[in-house]
Every structure is written in structure tokens, then in C-alpha cells.
Design a protein around this motif. Structure first.
Motif, mmCIF file in Angstrom:
data_model
loop_
_atom_site.group_PDB
_atom_site.id
_atom_site.type_symbol
_atom_site.label_atom_id
_atom_site.label_comp_id
_atom_site.label_asym_id
_atom_site.label_seq_id
_atom_site.Cartn_x
_atom_site.Cartn_y
_atom_site.Cartn_z
ATOM 1 N N LEU A 92 0.828 -1.200 0.000
ATOM 2 C CA LEU A 92 0.000 0.000 0.000
ATOM 3 C C LEU A 92 0.868 1.258 0.000
ATOM 4 C CD1 LEU A 92 -2.789 -1.005 2.549
ATOM 5 C CD2 LEU A 92 -2.674 -1.433 0.084
ATOM 6 N N LEU A 93 1.944 1.234 0.768
ATOM 7 C CA LEU A 93 2.861 2.369 0.790
ATOM 8 C C LEU A 93 3.507 2.568 -0.576
ATOM 9 C CD1 LEU A 93 4.505 1.670 4.258
ATOM 10 C CD2 LEU A 93 3.147 3.699 3.688
ATOM 11 N N ALA A 94 3.856 1.448 -1.235
ATOM 12 C CA ALA A 94 4.480 1.542 -2.553
ATOM 13 C C ALA A 94 3.499 2.101 -3.583
ATOM 14 C CB ALA A 94 4.975 0.167 -2.990
ATOM 15 N N ALA A 95 2.245 1.676 -3.505
ATOM 16 C CA ALA A 95 1.239 2.182 -4.447
ATOM 17 C C ALA A 95 1.032 3.681 -4.266
ATOM 18 C CB ALA A 95 -0.079 1.439 -4.243
ATOM 19 N N LEU A 109 -3.642 3.248 -11.716
ATOM 20 C CA LEU A 109 -2.479 2.409 -11.396
ATOM 21 C C LEU A 109 -2.620 1.003 -11.962
ATOM 22 C CD1 LEU A 109 -1.701 3.302 -7.670
ATOM 23 C CD2 LEU A 109 -0.704 4.260 -9.737
ATOM 24 N N ARG A 110 -3.467 0.841 -12.972
ATOM 25 C CA ARG A 110 -3.766 -0.497 -13.479
ATOM 26 C C ARG A 110 -2.516 -1.279 -13.866
ATOM 27 N NH1 ARG A 110 -8.297 -2.920 -15.091
ATOM 28 N NH2 ARG A 110 -9.471 -0.973 -14.923
ATOM 29 N N ASP A 111 -1.497 -0.613 -14.369
ATOM 30 C CA ASP A 111 -0.284 -1.306 -14.798
ATOM 31 C C ASP A 111 0.769 -1.415 -13.693
ATOM 32 O OD1 ASP A 111 -1.323 -1.616 -17.363
ATOM 33 O OD2 ASP A 111 -0.555 0.341 -18.009
ATOM 34 N N ALA A 112 0.468 -0.882 -12.531
ATOM 35 C CA ALA A 112 1.439 -0.931 -11.430
ATOM 36 C C ALA A 112 1.444 -2.310 -10.785
ATOM 37 C CB ALA A 112 1.092 0.127 -10.381
ATOM 38 N N PRO A 113 2.614 -2.804 -10.370
ATOM 39 C CA PRO A 113 2.667 -4.133 -9.736
ATOM 40 C C PRO A 113 1.885 -4.200 -8.441
ATOM 41 C CG PRO A 113 4.784 -3.000 -9.553
ATOM 42 C CD PRO A 113 3.954 -2.195 -10.503
ATOM 43 N N ALA A 117 -3.028 -5.697 -5.164
ATOM 44 C CA ALA A 117 -3.118 -5.616 -3.704
ATOM 45 C C ALA A 117 -3.936 -4.413 -3.277
ATOM 46 C CB ALA A 117 -1.717 -5.558 -3.102
ATOM 47 N N LEU A 118 -3.677 -3.268 -3.898
ATOM 48 C CA LEU A 118 -4.419 -2.061 -3.548
ATOM 49 C C LEU A 118 -5.894 -2.224 -3.880
ATOM 50 C CD1 LEU A 118 -4.528 0.899 -2.649
ATOM 51 C CD2 LEU A 118 -3.913 1.545 -4.994
ATOM 52 N N ARG A 119 -6.192 -2.796 -5.030
ATOM 53 C CA ARG A 119 -7.586 -2.967 -5.438
ATOM 54 C C ARG A 119 -8.329 -3.905 -4.475
ATOM 55 N NH1 ARG A 119 -10.438 -1.741 -9.871
ATOM 56 N NH2 ARG A 119 -12.221 -3.055 -10.418
ATOM 57 N N GLU A 120 -7.669 -5.007 -4.097
ATOM 58 C CA GLU A 120 -8.315 -5.934 -3.163
ATOM 59 C C GLU A 120 -8.508 -5.278 -1.806
ATOM 60 O OE1 GLU A 120 -8.010 -10.508 -1.438
ATOM 61 O OE2 GLU A 120 -6.332 -9.672 -2.599
ATOM 62 N N THR A 506 1.409 -9.570 5.381
ATOM 63 C CA THR A 506 0.887 -8.381 4.708
ATOM 64 C C THR A 506 -0.528 -8.135 5.216
ATOM 65 O OG1 THR A 506 -0.262 -9.363 2.808
ATOM 66 C CG2 THR A 506 2.145 -9.180 2.670
ATOM 67 N N VAL A 507 -1.019 -6.920 5.012
ATOM 68 C CA VAL A 507 -2.349 -6.574 5.514
ATOM 69 C C VAL A 507 -3.418 -7.476 4.900
ATOM 70 C CG1 VAL A 507 -2.761 -4.790 3.760
ATOM 71 C CG2 VAL A 507 -3.891 -4.635 5.994
#
Length: 522
Positions: A92-95, A109-113, A117-120, A506-507
Motif C-alpha cells: 500500500l505504501l508503494a502504491a 495504477l492499473r499497470d502498477a505491480p 493488492a491495492l484494489r483488493e 501483509t495486511v
């Protein structure tokens, strides 16, 4: 500077303030120069070959023995709880830290690795125990959570959750992040450990003894939280004896340049760094318990019925083995009969996996007794092992020493030479995983405590290369608490069900069934 070490007067004063001798700091440099030898794996421990499998009836019997040991006041729980929650929220911090427009939504951020995780996280936010507190914190800012979620406005949500100006979860110790939600309660790992300990540590007077290790910067907030939880959960049948300790400054280790010279901070001072979880062996040594459970802070579930049952059984097995060890040691201190020597030898071989060397066969009774005395008079640990299920980390192995003798050890992948095909093959063939679920006996038959430092393998340290301000340097961690830190202990591995292992790395791990609402512990 002295010929025996490369330290100036300012360095020596800094070392004195930490309680570190120049010789020990110089030993760090020697370790960097010489390197750390790999463990030599003989074979993985498997069912019937290093791992004991208990029948249900035996588990029930050992549970009763564990409950008896608890009533006698023998048991303490030791929880390494120094870890920061920043790793838990890393994705989450990276996103949030990606260089995109400040008004970007999660769809941008669809192409972000980190996108999945952020979406879920956002899609299932209401399943997290801390969601009500997040809603309240946002409301104080004049924001509403649901509209922000629907719009994908993750920056506002994460800023409120993670930043110091909001809930500040990224800077909290993991033990203080709310993990579980109940109908009338919201519990942190610290609270869950206290309540779980009530079920297998409480003595006949109602006392529950628990020890947490904490980071110095988190001491005050952990102390306050522990005090609040004790007030909340104490009643006429239960009282808590909770103690805290920090990783001692004298267990810090000296960092080095790539040329194995002391690495220095910008102001010229020595770079002294925490020595990893292996440094907590000193805390355990200072605590001097009788029988102690060791369990990671993030390994607690909403309802730990299976875990509690097996932890009672592991304690019951520990005290039974310990009683037999004490019996044999008392006999060996007298004039041992041939039958006692034979019986003690079978016990060491069959239950502690320590076979006498072939050269001892036919030796005089005094030599056999001396071997058995040295073999049995050691700290004892019973370790739960879960069947492998793809979790990262170490596991149980037969490890061969420099003399060709095998012993049971917990080994991490970093301790193995994975470029050696045979060693990689043995490691890959492991059938079980170490969940850090131990019960340890750390007192002698006389009642005196062992010096646990005398039973670690100092060669089983860990060297890493890190970077700071463009400079690369080496760091050194002490032998791991349950790896090299306990290399000289007598060890028994017991298979335990996967349900006993519920880590939160992880969270998103909080979305696993074992962390979702069921029913309370009390």
C-alpha cells in the motif's frame, strides 16, 4: 589505535556506551572477513525420521499434562513483538508513493505491480477490523469512506490510515494494529496473545505470565496498551503478570565496508546496528523462566481452539521429557548401573535423536556416563512443525556438523548453499515448515537456569549487504533465535495441524478465514 583493533578513542567511548567490548566489535570484522559457513544438510526431517506424529489420544493425554504444568505455575509466554507494521503495509505504501498525479485513482495504477493488492484492499476494506476506526478518522477530516472507495481515491484513504497525521499505522508496532473484530471487542495481536495465554499459561492462582520484547521507540505505547488490556480482561479468575524488555544495546553489531573495515556514519561515528531476532536470546536469558512458550506476535487467530490444544500438548510433552532427563541426570551423578546407562542411551537416541558415537560402544561405564551427562544436561525445546504449504521460511532438517554427527536443526534458506545441487535438492525436499511455535525448558535439574549463550552456534550468523546514501556496506545478524541461537539444545519436532499457523505478513493476510469474525476466546 591499538594493534589488536582498528578503533580510535571516540570509537572506544561509543562502544563503551553500548556495552560492547572492542574485542567483540573486532570479532564482527573478523566474521565479515572470514564469512559465515553454510549449514550442511543431511536430509529433511520427515514423519518418523525426526518428526514425531501424535495420535489424538496422545494429544489429549499430553494436554492434561500441559494443563497440570500450567496450574503449577511453571509456564510463561515469550512473544518477540519488536517488528514495525510498515512491512505489513508495504504494498500500500508503494502504491501511494508511485509518481503519478496527486488526483490519481486506483484505476490509474492499473499497470502498477501493486495494483492488485491495492484494489483488493479497497474492495474488501469493510472486512478489516480497523475499518470502523478508519471511518471515524476520516469523518473527523470531513470525509466519508464509502464515496472515497467508490471513486478509487486511495491517497486520501491511505493517508488517513498510515500517516502520522492520521491513524499512523505505518509507524505502529505490528502488535498494536487491530487484527480481529468481535461483536463487542476489537483486538490487537497483543490483546489476543494475552487472552490466548489465559488458556494454557494460567496457574492455579489465576496468574498469567507473558513477556513481550519491544523496540525502544515503541515502549511507552506498548506499555500503555498492555496496561489497558490487562484492566479490560482481568477478572476474579485471572490476573496478568506482563513484563517488557527491549533488545539490549550490547547486542548491536558493527557494520563494515565491503573491504571489512568499520563502516561509519556521516558524522564519523561507528555504524552500530540491531543484531536481528537472534539478539533476543539475551532477553530470554535474562527472563530466566522455567518452561516458556515462544510464538511470533503476528501468529494469532480469532479462535485458536486447535492451536491452544496443541500448545498444551507440546508443553505436556516438554515437561514429560524434562522429567525423564532429570531422572537420568540424577542417576548419572550417582553410581549408574548398566541398565540405567542402557535406558538413558535409548532415551537419548529414540526421543532426543542423539545417538552415541560408535566409538563409545563397549567403553567403560564412566565414559558412557560422561557422554550421557553432557548430552542430557542441555536446554530442551519441543517445536511444532506444520506440513509445508508454500510459506516462505525455514524448516526442520538433519544437519551434519564438522565431526560428521547429525542433529535436529531449524534451518532457513539463507543458511544453505543453494548453488550446491545436492544441498538445494535436500532443502527443496522438505515436507514441513517452521511456524515458530516452541515450548522450551531452560532450567537444570537443580533449578538453576542454563546460560543459553553457551548453547548457540556463533558461526550461524547472517551477513547482508545494504546501501545508505549511495554507500554499500555489510551488516551482521546474530545466529537466529530458533536457528543457530538454539543449535546446541536438545530438540524434538512434533507435527502440528496447519490451523495452528496464522501469520500476518501483509495486511491482506487479515482476510484469511482464521482472522475473520467467528467467536471470541473467552
Amino acid at each position: 589505535m591499538s594493534a589488536s583493533h582498528p578503533f580510535n578513542e571516540r570509537d572506544l567511548e561509543q562502544l563503551r556506551e553500548h556495552g560492547i567490548s572492542p574485542e567483540r566489535a573486532a570479532d564482527c570484522l573478523d566474521t565479515f572477513a572470514e564469512g559465515v559457513p553454510y549449514a550442511v544438510l543431511d536430509r529433511p526431517c520427515t514423519r518418523g525420521d525426526g518428526i514425531t506424529v501424535l495420535a489424538d489420544a496422545e494429544v489429549d493425554r499430553l494436554c492434561r499434562r500441559g494443563e497440570e504444568a500450567a496450574r503449577e505455575g511453571k509456564l510463561t509466554k515469550f512473544v518477540p513483538a519488536s517488528g514495525a507494521a510498515s512491512r505489513m503495509f508495504q504494498e500500500l505504501l508503494a502504491a501511494r508513493g508511485r509518481p503519478v498525479d496527486a488526483s490519481a485513482t486506483v484505476e490509474d495504477l492499473r499497470d502498477a505491480p501493486e495494483y492488485p493488492a491495492l484494489r483488493e484492499f479497497l474492495a474488501r476494506l469493510d472486512r478489516f477490523a480497523f475499518c470502523p476506526q478508519l471511518e471515524e478518522a476520516l469523518a473527523r477530516r470531513g470525509e466519508e469512506l464509502q464515496p472515497l472507495r467508490e471513486a478509487g481515491r486511495f491517497r486520501e484513504i491511505l493517508g488517513c490510515l498510515l500517516d502520522p497525521g492520521g491513524m499512523g499505522y505505518a509507524a505502529l508496532p505490528k502488535g498494536l494494529v487491530p487484527f480481529h473484530r468481535y461483536a463487542d471487542d476489537c483486538r490487537t495481536p497483543v490483546a489476543e496473545h494475552l487472552l490466548e495465554a489465559c488458556r494454557y499459561v494460567r496457574d492455579r492462582t489465576g496468574m498469567v505470565r507473558v513477556h513481550f520484547t519491544v523496540s525502544p521507540e515503541h515502549w511507552a505505547e506498548v506499555e500503555d496498551h498492555v496496561a489497558a488490556m490487562c484492566r479490560r480482561y482481568e477478572d476474579r479468575e485471572t490476573s496478568f503478570d506482563v513484563t517488557l524488555s527491549v533488545q539490549r544495546p550490547d547486542t548491536d553489531t558493527l557494520a563494515a565496508t565491503l573491504d571489512n573495515e568499520p563502516f561509519r556514519e556521516a558524522d564519523g561515528s561507528l555504524s552500530l546496528r540491531p543484531g536481528g531476532h537472534g539478539a533476543l536470546l539475551a532477553n530470554l536469558n535474562d527472563l530466566a523462566p522455567d518452561v516458556v512458550f515462544i510464538q511470533n506476535v503476528d501468529n494469532v487467530a480469532v479462535y485458536a481452539g486447535t492451536a491452544v490444544r496443541y500448545r498444551k500438548a507440546l508443553a505436556g510433552l516438554l515437561v514429560e521429557l524434562q522429567a525423564r532427563v532429570f531422572h537420568y541426570l540424577d542417576g548419572l551423578d550417582a553410581d549408574p548401573s548398566p541398565s540405567l546407562l542402557d535406558e538413558a542411551s535409548r532415551f537419548a537416541r529414540d526421543l532426543l535423536s542423539v545417538a552415541p558415537p560408535d566409538s563409545l560402544a563397549g567403553s567403560p561405564a564412566a565414559e558412557r556416563a560422561a557422554f550421557l551427562r553432557e548430552t542430557l544436561d542441555r536446554p530442551l525445546r519441543v517445536c511444532g512443525m506444520v506440513p509445508s504449504a508454500g510459506e516462505p521460511g525455514g524448516g526442520p532438517f538433519w544437519v551434519r556438523d564438522a565431526h560428521g554427527r547429525c542433529s535436529l536443526q531449524i534451518v532457513e534458506s539463507s543458511q544453505v548453499d543453494m548453488e550446491e545441487p545436492r544441498q538445494e535438492e535436500v532443502f527443496a525436499a522438505s515436507t514441513h515448515f517452521n511456524p515458530v511455535d516452541l515450548v522450551c525448558g531452560v532450567r537444570r535439574s537443580s533449578g538453576a537456569c542454563f546460560d543459553l549463550m553457551a548453547f548457540r552456534d556463533p558461526r550461524a550468523a547472517f551477513i547482508a549487504v545494504k546501501s545508505s546514501s549511495g554507500s554499500r556496506f555489510k551488516t551482521l545478524e546474530h545466529p537466529g533465535l530458533w536457528n543457530g541461537g538454539m543449535a546446541g539444545w536438545n530438540t524434538v519436532f512434533v507435527e502440528v495441524p496447519a490451523q495452528t499457523f496464522a501469520p500476518v505478513k501483509t495486511v491482506l493476510d487479515l482476510l484469511r478465514p482464521e482472522h475473520q469474525p467467528r467467536r471470541a476466546l473467552k
